[in-house]
Design a protein around this motif. Sequence first.
Motif, PDB file in Angstrom:
ATOM      1  N   LYS A 275       0.920  -1.380  -0.179  1.00 44.48           N
ATOM      2  CA  LYS A 275      -0.019   0.066  -0.026  1.00 44.48           C
ATOM      3  C   LYS A 275       0.448   0.997  -0.039  1.00 44.48           C
ATOM      4  O   LYS A 275       0.351   1.823  -0.073  1.00 44.48           O
ATOM      5  CB  LYS A 275      -1.478   0.088   1.247  1.00 44.48           C
ATOM      6  N   ALA A 276       1.686   1.218   0.684  1.00 48.09           N
ATOM      7  CA  ALA A 276       2.809   2.504   0.588  1.00 48.09           C
ATOM      8  C   ALA A 276       3.665   2.545  -0.482  1.00 48.09           C
ATOM      9  O   ALA A 276       3.815   4.061  -0.610  1.00 48.09           O
ATOM     10  CB  ALA A 276       3.994   2.131   1.828  1.00 48.09           C
ATOM     11  N   ALA A 277       4.106   1.339  -1.125  1.00 44.79           N
ATOM     12  CA  ALA A 277       4.450   1.603  -2.880  1.00 44.79           C
ATOM     13  C   ALA A 277       3.242   1.687  -3.743  1.00 44.79           C
ATOM     14  O   ALA A 277       3.684   2.745  -4.586  1.00 44.79           O
ATOM     15  CB  ALA A 277       5.411   0.343  -3.226  1.00 44.79           C
ATOM     16  N   ALA A 278       1.839   2.015  -3.424  1.00 46.76           N
ATOM     17  CA  ALA A 278       1.131   2.419  -4.426  1.00 46.76           C
ATOM     18  C   ALA A 278       0.727   3.454  -3.968  1.00 46.76           C
ATOM     19  O   ALA A 278       1.143   4.703  -5.048  1.00 46.76           O
ATOM     20  CB  ALA A 278      -0.065   1.466  -4.108  1.00 46.76           C
ATOM     21  N   ASP A 279       0.846   4.328  -2.990  1.00 44.00           N
ATOM     22  CA  ASP A 279       0.682   5.419  -2.462  1.00 44.00           C
ATOM     23  C   ASP A 279       2.397   6.312  -3.144  1.00 44.00           C
ATOM     24  O   ASP A 279       1.916   7.232  -3.807  1.00 44.00           O
ATOM     25  CB  ASP A 279       1.342   5.544  -1.377  1.00 44.00           C
ATOM     26  N   SER A 280       3.466   6.336  -3.247  1.00 40.28           N
ATOM     27  CA  SER A 280       4.633   6.843  -3.798  1.00 40.28           C
ATOM     28  C   SER A 280       5.892   6.094  -3.607  1.00 40.28           C
ATOM     29  O   SER A 280       5.922   5.117  -3.022  1.00 40.28           O
ATOM     30  CB  SER A 280       4.826   7.572  -2.630  1.00 40.28           C
ATOM     31  N   LYS A 281       6.328   5.071  -5.118  1.00 39.48           N
ATOM     32  CA  LYS A 281       7.489   4.761  -5.090  1.00 39.48           C
ATOM     33  C   LYS A 281       8.827   4.596  -4.627  1.00 39.48           C
ATOM     34  O   LYS A 281       8.969   4.524  -4.832  1.00 39.48           O
ATOM     35  CB  LYS A 281       7.914   3.990  -6.786  1.00 39.48           C
ATOM     36  N   ASP A 282       8.875   6.430  -4.329  1.00 41.54           N
ATOM     37  CA  ASP A 282       9.883   6.531  -3.761  1.00 41.54           C
ATOM     38  C   ASP A 282      10.573   6.817  -2.227  1.00 41.54           C
ATOM     39  O   ASP A 282      10.800   7.073  -1.149  1.00 41.54           O
ATOM     40  CB  ASP A 282      10.081   8.579  -3.723  1.00 41.54           C
ATOM     41  N   THR A 283       8.588   6.134  -2.134  1.00 42.56           N
ATOM     42  CA  THR A 283       9.360   5.978   0.296  1.00 42.56           C
ATOM     43  C   THR A 283       9.707   5.445   0.151  1.00 42.56           C
ATOM     44  O   THR A 283      10.486   4.515  -0.266  1.00 42.56           O
ATOM     45  CB  THR A 283       7.424   5.336  -0.115  1.00 42.56           C
ATOM     46  N   GLU A 284      10.521   5.355   1.263  1.00 41.57           N
ATOM     47  CA  GLU A 284      11.945   4.947   1.950  1.00 41.57           C
ATOM     48  C   GLU A 284      10.960   4.035   3.143  1.00 41.57           C
ATOM     49  O   GLU A 284      10.533   4.717   3.596  1.00 41.57           O
ATOM     50  CB  GLU A 284      13.155   5.808   2.180  1.00 41.57           C
ATOM     51  N   VAL A 285      11.937   2.684   3.172  1.00 37.35           N
ATOM     52  CA  VAL A 285      11.694   2.114   4.794  1.00 37.35           C
ATOM     53  C   VAL A 285      13.026   2.283   5.383  1.00 37.35           C
ATOM     54  O   VAL A 285      14.203   2.061   4.688  1.00 37.35           O
ATOM     55  CB  VAL A 285      12.027   0.640   4.011  1.00 37.35           C
ATOM     56  N   GLN A 286      12.868   2.790   6.632  1.00 38.98           N
ATOM     57  CA  GLN A 286      13.420   2.453   7.440  1.00 38.98           C
ATOM     58  C   GLN A 286      13.847   1.134   8.392  1.00 38.98           C
ATOM     59  O   GLN A 286      12.415   1.769   9.144  1.00 38.98           O
ATOM     60  CB  GLN A 286      13.665   4.137   8.662  1.00 38.98           C
ATOM     61  N   LEU A 287      14.587   0.813   8.598  1.00 40.44           N
ATOM     62  CA  LEU A 287      14.337  -0.197   9.573  1.00 40.44           C
ATOM     63  C   LEU A 287      15.762  -0.352   9.878  1.00 40.44           C
ATOM     64  O   LEU A 287      16.319  -0.169  10.503  1.00 40.44           O
ATOM     65  CB  LEU A 287      15.506  -1.666   8.425  1.00 40.44           C
ATOM     66  N   ARG A 288      14.745  -0.184  11.654  1.00 43.68           N
ATOM     67  CA  ARG A 288      15.100  -0.363  13.382  1.00 43.68           C
ATOM     68  C   ARG A 288      14.854  -2.011  13.160  1.00 43.68           C
ATOM     69  O   ARG A 288      14.450  -2.341  13.678  1.00 43.68           O
ATOM     70  CB  ARG A 288      14.599  -0.215  13.831  1.00 43.68           C
ATOM     71  N   ALA A 289      16.327  -2.614  14.200  1.00 48.29           N
ATOM     72  CA  ALA A 289      16.411  -3.884  14.984  1.00 48.29           C
ATOM     73  C   ALA A 289      17.303  -3.978  16.043  1.00 48.29           C
ATOM     74  O   ALA A 289      18.337  -3.238  16.080  1.00 48.29           O
ATOM     75  CB  ALA A 289      17.005  -4.343  13.467  1.00 48.29           C
ATOM     76  N   ASP A 290      17.308  -4.360  16.780  1.00 46.40           N
ATOM     77  CA  ASP A 290      17.697  -5.194  17.391  1.00 46.40           C
ATOM     78  C   ASP A 290      18.980  -5.251  17.104  1.00 46.40           C
ATOM     79  O   ASP A 290      18.903  -5.964  16.423  1.00 46.40           O
ATOM     80  CB  ASP A 290      17.154  -5.390  18.447  1.00 46.40           C
ATOM     81  N   GLN A 291      20.265  -5.098  17.605  1.00 43.03           N
ATOM     82  CA  GLN A 291      21.429  -5.675  17.527  1.00 43.03           C
ATOM     83  C   GLN A 291      21.779  -6.856  17.629  1.00 43.03           C
ATOM     84  O   GLN A 291      22.909  -7.650  17.210  1.00 43.03           O
ATOM     85  CB  GLN A 291      22.882  -4.908  18.594  1.00 43.03           C
ATOM     86  N   THR A 292      20.447  -7.575  18.405  1.00 43.35           N
ATOM     87  CA  THR A 292      21.241  -9.292  18.648  1.00 43.35           C
ATOM     88  C   THR A 292      19.556  -9.766  17.507  1.00 43.35           C
ATOM     89  O   THR A 292      20.229 -11.311  18.287  1.00 43.35           O
ATOM     90  CB  THR A 292      20.219  -9.225  20.491  1.00 43.35           C
ATOM     91  N   VAL A 293      19.337  -9.489  16.699  1.00 44.12           N
ATOM     92  CA  VAL A 293      18.245  -9.546  15.638  1.00 44.12           C
ATOM     93  C   VAL A 293      19.360 -10.684  14.465  1.00 44.12           C
ATOM     94  O   VAL A 293      20.184  -9.702  14.525  1.00 44.12           O
ATOM     95  CB  VAL A 293      16.971  -9.045  15.305  1.00 44.12           C
ATOM     96  N   PRO A 294      18.823 -11.425  14.519  1.00 48.45           N
ATOM     97  CA  PRO A 294      19.674 -12.918  13.491  1.00 48.45           C
ATOM     98  C   PRO A 294      19.214 -11.629  12.399  1.00 48.45           C
ATOM     99  O   PRO A 294      18.569 -11.371  11.851  1.00 48.45           O
ATOM    100  CB  PRO A 294      19.290 -14.054  13.223  1.00 48.45           C
ATOM    101  N   TYR A 295      20.939 -11.668  11.101  1.00 49.51           N
ATOM    102  CA  TYR A 295      20.453 -10.954  10.084  1.00 49.51           C
ATOM    103  C   TYR A 295      19.694 -11.986   8.809  1.00 49.51           C
ATOM    104  O   TYR A 295      19.120 -11.353   8.687  1.00 49.51           O
ATOM    105  CB  TYR A 295      22.010 -11.470   9.252  1.00 49.51           C
ATOM    106  N   GLY A 296      19.352 -12.818   9.284  1.00 53.41           N
ATOM    107  CA  GLY A 296      18.433 -13.850   8.419  1.00 53.41           C
ATOM    108  C   GLY A 296      16.895 -13.242   8.684  1.00 53.41           C
ATOM    109  O   GLY A 296      16.318 -13.253   7.149  1.00 53.41           O
ATOM    110  N   LYS A 297      16.998 -12.440  10.023  1.00 54.21           N
ATOM    111  CA  LYS A 297      15.294 -12.015   9.634  1.00 54.21           C
ATOM    112  C   LYS A 297      15.370 -10.677   8.882  1.00 54.21           C
ATOM    113  O   LYS A 297      14.270  -9.988   9.021  1.00 54.21           O
ATOM    114  CB  LYS A 297      15.008 -11.443  10.986  1.00 54.21           C
ATOM    115  N   LEU A 298      16.758  -9.936   8.914  1.00 52.11           N
ATOM    116  CA  LEU A 298      16.928  -8.683   8.387  1.00 52.11           C
ATOM    117  C   LEU A 298      16.852  -8.921   6.677  1.00 52.11           C
ATOM    118  O   LEU A 298      15.816  -7.798   5.998  1.00 52.11           O
ATOM    119  CB  LEU A 298      18.159  -8.278   8.831  1.00 52.11           C
ATOM    120  N   VAL A 299      17.579  -9.609   6.207  1.00 49.49           N
ATOM    121  CA  VAL A 299      17.422 -10.184   5.471  1.00 49.49           C
ATOM    122  C   VAL A 299      16.005 -10.501   4.632  1.00 49.49           C
ATOM    123  O   VAL A 299      15.495  -9.871   3.753  1.00 49.49           O
ATOM    124  CB  VAL A 299      18.294 -11.152   4.494  1.00 49.49           C
TER     125      VAL A 299
END
Length: 159
Positions: free
Chosen positions: A104-128
């Motif tokens: 839905k956010a992409a349909a509103d604007s293709k220039d929308t940026e995703v700001q990804l915040r993650a705890d430093q203990t989150v596994p890399y696979g989850k972020l990917v």
Amino acid sequence: MAFGRTSLGSSAAGGGRATGAGGQRPLSDINVTPLVDVMLVLLVIFIITAPLMASSIKLDLPQTDAGQPNDTPKFVSVSVDASGKTFFNDQAVTDEELAARLQKAAADSKDTEVQLRADQTVPYGKLVALMGIANKAGLNRIGFVTEAPAQGQPPPAPR
């Protein structure tokens, strides 16, 4: 032929002209120190003023309302806490709900940026996996949000 320094109107001992063996010879080399000083000052002046000259071109630019410089870029926030829960704009969501909201956010604007915040203990696979969901939704601008270390503290060592 004898070269010598002339002294007009001098009545010192030795006569009016200093020629021959007892006279002083004129200096034949040029003192370049003042020349170098002037050239260095000019060089510094040109180095400082050259960038100013390039930006001082007077132009009458065309006007348009297509892109205003004060438009704030749109972004959405995706967060992952230490337990692995995903949040979209601070609301807990499942991966399916996240995909729908990102589409839905992409349909509103293709220039929308995703700001990804993650705890430093989150596994890399989850972020990917989250980055893959965002890419499938059509959002390719992804920024990782971090915190600066407190002043006086060195940055933490990678784990």
